[in-house]
Design a protein around this motif. Structure first.
Motif, short mmCIF file in Angstrom:
data_model
loop_
_atom_site.label_atom_id
_atom_site.label_comp_id
_atom_site.label_asym_id
_atom_site.label_seq_id
_atom_site.Cartn_x
_atom_site.Cartn_y
_atom_site.Cartn_z
N GLY A 235 -6.26 6.18 -7.57
CA GLY A 235 -4.92 6.11 -8.15
C GLY A 235 -4.85 6.56 -9.58
O GLY A 235 -4.07 6.04 -10.37
N SER B 266 -7.12 -1.94 -9.38
CA SER B 266 -6.16 -2.66 -8.55
C SER B 266 -4.89 -3.00 -9.32
O SER B 266 -3.79 -2.83 -8.80
N SER C 293 -1.64 -2.20 -7.13
CA SER C 293 -1.78 -1.86 -5.72
C SER C 293 -0.93 -2.77 -4.84
O SER C 293 -0.40 -2.35 -3.82
N TRP C 294 -0.78 -4.04 -5.25
CA TRP C 294 0.03 -4.94 -4.42
C TRP C 294 1.52 -4.63 -4.52
O TRP C 294 2.29 -4.99 -3.64
N GLU D 255 2.06 -1.55 -1.98
CA GLU D 255 1.82 -1.79 -0.57
C GLU D 255 3.12 -1.75 0.21
O GLU D 255 4.11 -2.38 -0.18
#
Length: 770
Positions: free
Chosen positions: A2, A207, A241-242, A245
């Motif tokens: 990313g 993350s 990242s969450w 999603e």
């Protein structure tokens, strides 16, 4: 990892921008190539380890594989392009040069050549590959000018004598970490007792991203990130990242839909919910966690307030509920107290003849509408006055005028989106043999042949009625083919309406799956450089994008003159007797459409009109619509429409902008090393466009565009390559359709320039037409 949003700065101020066009790359899995192509061209390794080496990408067209970190940290290269050029701004030519430069340098760690990274410390001449540097514990700073430091000159964290020795828990993995000045150990700059493993911090940064990466103890962000970047932790410039999603928060969008009253009257169960009917579920206005069908609580419309028993008891204890209840009751007493929403026809009612049934329908407020339509009462408000509580908004078909400036901006956005989709198109060609006298049948045959693939490059071969092939595989043939195909679709039986068209109901077309083929052809035309349809109605577009259940049609969507007249007669009825008389006259039509409903008040006409519109414009063509939607999914067009509705409506619901001198002038880029205003002949070109637009020329603006590009219109995806102009010492203008380049002669007078332009363009197009 990313990390593709980072910008490597140019070397020196004012680095020159490349004059080349954006390099469009095609990616594929490595197993489509020779094994040698899976090696990173900079480090020579096949490892696919995004967390350590960055994302590994393979590019088909250039037979190139590279780790992003290897490219980002290389000393002799920088981003000279835009983000969509080359490899995220690193031009392919520059990458080749960097590979050649690194081939002469030996890695001080593995002793192999190809070391593209050098230590920035003064007088240090060490070079190494990125993976070798990681292995030897070098520091790479993913910030500012992306410096790298060898194992001897790398920055280290300072440990004071006051800091405790020993070990403590890493606050991320909770394993022990020793308090030592080691490469694998990092301490927080803001908390004395916060220690981390380097590997744990790197995974946390990848993350969390730049917006959420912070000290896990004190939550400090700025000071913590600055220190971690200095010590070689890569923090990607993207959301966490969450957050990225898909459907991560889908549960939050679900509304409570369950009837909780003691006695539920709905035969289809407590979970059944039908909007705009008595079986619509109303949630408690206070807690929202209890619900009831409108009919189960004797509610007349959605706008009435409702409280569940729990909330009601709370208000009762506080002494506030009795006053509120009293006030609501006094309000309701002003209306007719019928409970028709609760009642159903008695099973003991005698069976009646068709004639008496019609009278009963017009008079009884208690009868249910046929074909599972929602019941109606004289107390029910018109549909236009209701508030529809759903996740997707009810789309209105009111005209929404757009300024030319706004349309141009949206069309530029669509152009970029279609260029993204065009990356799917490969170099493999599929030839379609098209009969000019039967464009639809030959196009249908070509699109249905086994060898046809939307991702193949399309070539067109025209033939005449005597089957003597007249082959022309140029871009001009493809432009002409798609232009004729879109004209045919616009005037075909698949669509109905004058200028803004909806889908029609053609049972033979449904049987032959022609709606699917039409959607597929439109999608292929948009991505392969054809014209945009421009004839969709707003209602059709909204059905495709938002779903038919969320669309509210209008009278202008009805193409059938008789149906439109029936709707108008009902809508303009000014008394209850005239409304009932109109319904009796069109009883058979309403029964067939399933739109019969109780009529006991003049306001009932609004619901009746709404039912007819929904049936005739949407429900009637639900099969063709779904088939058409499936066709538009080709090459991912429908998905992009749903993601960018405003942009796509500019090309699907609006006619293309008429060519003007300004449009043509903006379309062509003048190639010159000096200022455009000083280019010899540029003023003649602009004056000539003005003359053509004002009608003082024998050629048109469409002729000029056709002469250069082979197309008389500007495709939604624009031209590839972009049209250019060159002023040369030549006798007559030349239209290079392969490059979309217009070569113009340099003349002494404007009259000479104009004469040469008109003579050449007119004669060239005349020969082509003949």
């Amino acid at each position: 990892g990313g990390c593709w949003g980072l910008n490597r700065p140019s070397v020196g101020a004012g680095a020159a921008r490349p004059e080349c066009q954006p390099e469009q790359l095609k990616m594929s899995k490595p197993n489509n190539f020779d094994m040698q192509s899976t090696f990173c061209v900079l480090c020579g390794r096949t490892d696919d380890f995004p967390e350590k080496y960055g994302e590994k990408r393979t590019y088909v067209e250039y037979n190139l594989t590279v780790h992003y970190y290897c490219l980002l940290m290389s000393s002799g290269i920088w981003q000279r392009g835009e983000e969509d050029e080359g490899v995220d701004g690193f031009l392919i030519t520059d990458i080749r040069k960097e590979v050649n430069r690194a081939a002469k340098l030996k890695c001080n760690i593995c002793k192999k050549k190809g070391a593209s990274i050098g230590c920035v410390a003064p007088k240090c001449k060490r070079s190494y590959h990125f993976p070798c540097g990681i292995q030897r514990e070098c520091i790479f700073q993913f910030m500012e000018d992306f410096r790298s430091y060898c194992w001897e000159h790398k920055p280290v964290q300072k440990f004071t004598a006051e800091e405790p020795r020993g070990a403590s828990q890493c606050t991320i993995c909770l394993d022990l970490v020793e308090h030592l000045p080691m490469y694998t150990v990092l301490k927080s700059p803001c908390c004395k007792n916060a220690w981390f493993h380097r590997e744990c911090l790197q995974y946390q940064a990848l993350s969390a991203g730049i917006f959420f990466f912070r000290c896990t103890v004190c939550n400090n962000k700025d000071k913590f990130q600055k220190e971690m970047l200095r010590m070689g932790i890569h923090i990607p410039e993207r959301d966490a990242s969450w957050e990225l999603e898909e459907n991560a928060y889908q549960d939050l969008l679900h509304c409570y839909q369950h009837c909780d009253v003691k006695r539920c009257l709905c035969k289809k169960g407590r979970d059944y919910n039908e909007p705009d009917s008595k079986w619509e579920i109303k949630r408690c206005q206070y807690c929202g966690s209890r619900g009831t069908h409108l009919a189960c609580s004797s509610m007349k419309s959605w706008e009435q307030n409702w409280e569940c028993m729990e909330c009601r008891s709370i208000f009762a204890k506080s002494g506030k509920y009795s006053k509120r209840r009293k006030r609501s009751l006094s309000t309701s007493e002003k209306t007719n107290g019928t409970s028709c929403l609760l009642e159903e026809p008695s099973p003991k009612s005698p069976r009646q003849s068709s004639g008496s049934q019609r009278n009963f329908l017009l008079q009884s407020p208690k009868i249910m509408c046929q074909n599972n339509l929602s019941p109606c009462s004289h107390l029910e408000p018109p549909a236009s006055d209701r508030v529809t509580m759903s996740l997707s908004p009810v789309m209105s078909t009111r005209n929404w005028p757009l300024t030319q400036k706004c349309l141009r901006e949206q069309r530029r956005e669509v152009c970029n989106i279609l260029k993204e989709l065009k990356v799917q198109v490969n170099t493999k060609t599929t030839r379609l043999n098209i009969n000019m006298e039967n464009i639809w049948s030959s196009a249908l045959k070509g699109f249905r042949q086994r060898s046809f693939s939307p991702t193949n490059t399309i070539e067109i071969s025209f033939s005449n009625c005597k089957n003597r092939s007249k082959t022309n595989t140029s871009a001009a043939s493809k432009h002409h083919f798609f232009h004729l195909l879109m004209l045919h679709l616009q005037n075909s039986s698949l669509f109905e309406g004058s200028s803004a068209k909806n889908l029609s109901l053609d049972f033979q077309a449904v049987k032959e799956n022609l709606y699917f083929e039409a959607g597929k052809m439109i999608a292929v035309s948009l991505v392969h450089g054809g014209p945009s349809p421009g004839f969709f109605s707003k209602t059709l577009f909204d059905c495709l994008v938002y779903g038919p259940e969320n669309v509210k049609p209008a009278l202008e969507d009805v193409a059938d003159v008789d149906v439109a007249q029936t709707i108008k007669t009902i809508e303009y009825a000014n008394s209850l007797p005239s409304l009932q008389s109109t319904i009796q006259d069109c009883y058979e039509f309403l029964a067939a459409a399933g739109c019969l409903r109780p009529v006991t008040a003049l306001c009932d006409k609004n619901m009746l009109v709404n039912d007819i519109l929904i049936y005739h414009v949407i429900k009637r063509i639900i099969l063709p619509l779904e088939s058409f939607r499936q066709g538009l999914k080709t090459l991912g067009v429908l998905e992009k429409m749903q993601m960018h509705p405003d942009a796509f409506s500019s090309i699907l619901c609006h006619k293309p902008e008429r060519l003007s001198a300004e449009t043509i002038c903006d379309l062509f880029t003048i190639h010159s090393s000096s200022d455009v205003n000083k280019v010899e002949g540029a003023d003649f070109w602009m004056s000539y466009l003005q003359d053509v637009e004002s009608g003082e020329s024998v050629v048109t603006l469409e002729d000029i565009l056709l002469f250069v590009t082979g197309s008389s219109y500007i495709p939604a995806i624009s031209f590839d390559p972009e049209p250019t102009i060159k002023f040369l010492h030549i006798r007559y203008p030349i239209g290079n359709r392969l490059l979309n380049c217009l070569e113009l002669p340099i003349t002494k007078t404007y009259r000479q320039f104009k004469n040469k332009m008109e003579l050449t363009i007119r004669n060239t197009l005349k020969v082509e037409r003949e």
